[in-house]
Design a protein around this motif. Structure first.
Motif, PDB file in Angstrom:
ATOM      1  N   VAL A 146       1.094  -1.485   0.014  1.00 15.17           N
ATOM      2  CA  VAL A 146       0.223   0.200  -0.106  1.00 15.17           C
ATOM      3  C   VAL A 146       0.969   0.855   0.210  1.00 15.17           C
ATOM      4  O   VAL A 146       0.794   2.460  -0.111  1.00 15.17           O
ATOM      5  CB  VAL A 146      -0.983   0.056   1.096  1.00 15.17           C
ATOM      6  CG1 VAL A 146      -1.582   1.264   1.009  1.00 15.17           C
ATOM      7  CG2 VAL A 146      -2.052  -1.099   0.864  1.00 15.17           C
ATOM      8  N   LEU A 180      -5.010   5.777  -0.762  1.00 17.13           N
ATOM      9  CA  LEU A 180      -5.703   4.759  -1.571  1.00 17.13           C
ATOM     10  C   LEU A 180      -6.316   3.558  -0.418  1.00 17.13           C
ATOM     11  O   LEU A 180      -6.834   2.969  -0.067  1.00 17.13           O
ATOM     12  CB  LEU A 180      -4.422   3.937  -1.654  1.00 17.13           C
ATOM     13  CG  LEU A 180      -4.296   2.753  -2.573  1.00 17.13           C
ATOM     14  CD1 LEU A 180      -5.082   2.796  -3.752  1.00 17.13           C
ATOM     15  CD2 LEU A 180      -2.745   2.280  -2.640  1.00 17.13           C
ATOM     16  N   LEU A 181      -5.499   3.826   1.576  1.00 21.01           N
ATOM     17  CA  LEU A 181      -6.438   3.507   2.048  1.00 21.01           C
ATOM     18  C   LEU A 181      -7.484   3.611   2.827  1.00 21.01           C
ATOM     19  O   LEU A 181      -8.944   2.419   2.867  1.00 21.01           O
ATOM     20  CB  LEU A 181      -5.353   3.076   3.177  1.00 21.01           C
ATOM     21  CG  LEU A 181      -4.485   2.626   3.922  1.00 21.01           C
ATOM     22  CD1 LEU A 181      -3.494   2.779   5.078  1.00 21.01           C
ATOM     23  CD2 LEU A 181      -5.194   0.921   3.771  1.00 21.01           C
ATOM     24  N   ILE A 207      -9.505   1.732   0.099  1.00 26.95           N
ATOM     25  CA  ILE A 207      -9.820   1.017  -0.095  1.00 26.95           C
ATOM     26  C   ILE A 207     -10.735   0.595   1.388  1.00 26.95           C
ATOM     27  O   ILE A 207     -12.133  -0.910   0.871  1.00 26.95           O
ATOM     28  CB  ILE A 207      -9.024  -0.678   0.739  1.00 26.95           C
ATOM     29  CG1 ILE A 207      -7.825  -0.222  -0.794  1.00 26.95           C
ATOM     30  CG2 ILE A 207      -8.770  -1.429   1.595  1.00 26.95           C
ATOM     31  CD1 ILE A 207      -6.267  -0.150  -0.473  1.00 26.95           C
ATOM     32  N   ARG A 208     -11.127   0.864   2.368  1.00 30.15           N
ATOM     33  CA  ARG A 208     -11.772   0.889   3.698  1.00 30.15           C
ATOM     34  C   ARG A 208     -13.443   0.755   2.913  1.00 30.15           C
ATOM     35  O   ARG A 208     -14.243   0.339   3.347  1.00 30.15           O
ATOM     36  CB  ARG A 208     -11.548   1.307   4.812  1.00 30.15           C
ATOM     37  CG  ARG A 208     -10.169   0.398   4.690  1.00 30.15           C
ATOM     38  CD  ARG A 208      -9.958   1.156   6.520  1.00 30.15           C
ATOM     39  NE  ARG A 208      -8.498   0.030   6.751  1.00 30.15           N
ATOM     40  CZ  ARG A 208      -7.573   0.717   7.931  1.00 30.15           C
ATOM     41  NH1 ARG A 208      -7.208   1.877   8.031  1.00 30.15           N
ATOM     42  NH2 ARG A 208      -6.953   0.103   7.808  1.00 30.15           N
ATOM     43  N   ILE A 244     -14.823   0.731   0.068  1.00 30.48           N
ATOM     44  CA  ILE A 244     -14.535  -0.134  -0.647  1.00 30.48           C
ATOM     45  C   ILE A 244     -15.015  -1.787   0.029  1.00 30.48           C
ATOM     46  O   ILE A 244     -16.193  -2.726  -0.231  1.00 30.48           O
ATOM     47  CB  ILE A 244     -13.744  -0.548  -2.166  1.00 30.48           C
ATOM     48  CG1 ILE A 244     -14.121   0.476  -3.215  1.00 30.48           C
ATOM     49  CG2 ILE A 244     -13.987  -1.871  -2.596  1.00 30.48           C
ATOM     50  CD1 ILE A 244     -12.380   0.359  -3.711  1.00 30.48           C
ATOM     51  N   LYS A 245     -14.629  -1.890   0.623  1.00 31.65           N
ATOM     52  CA  LYS A 245     -14.371  -2.811   1.882  1.00 31.65           C
ATOM     53  C   LYS A 245     -15.383  -2.979   2.648  1.00 31.65           C
ATOM     54  O   LYS A 245     -16.179  -4.584   3.041  1.00 31.65           O
ATOM     55  CB  LYS A 245     -13.309  -2.883   2.492  1.00 31.65           C
ATOM     56  CG  LYS A 245     -13.341  -4.610   3.461  1.00 31.65           C
ATOM     57  CD  LYS A 245     -12.051  -4.152   4.249  1.00 31.65           C
ATOM     58  CE  LYS A 245     -11.327  -5.359   5.017  1.00 31.65           C
ATOM     59  NZ  LYS A 245     -10.986  -5.177   6.108  1.00 31.65           N
TER      60      LYS A 245
END
Length: 82
Positions: free
Chosen positions: A35, A72-73, A76-77, A79-80
């Protein structure tokens, strides 16, 4: 320009810092490095798009990679959770 070993160190630091800024469950050191390295690309792209010149060196590379890794994190979170 940094070598591959330097990018691993920068990625690890940036990934760890981004994990501290974006609270939640951690992904582990290997994913943090990935990441962080991906964040370096995202951060470099964002600075180019926004017209920001950050200069070179280790510190600016870590800051740029960390900002990119945080973005980015965050994505990602999001989308998660969906």
């Amino acid at each position: 320009m940094h070598g591959i070993f330097a990018w691993l160190i920068i990625g690890a630091i940036a990934g760890w810092l981004a994990g501290q800024f974006v609270k939640g469950s951690g992904f582990g050191l290997l994913v943090d490095i990935i990441v962080g390295i991906a964040g370096a690309f995202v951060g470099g792209w964002l600075t180019g798009v926004l017209g920001i010149h950050v200069g070179g060196g280790w510190i600016m590379s870590i800051i740029t990679a960390t900002v990119g890794a945080v973005v980015l994190l965050f994505l990602i979170r999001l989308i998660k959770r969906a």
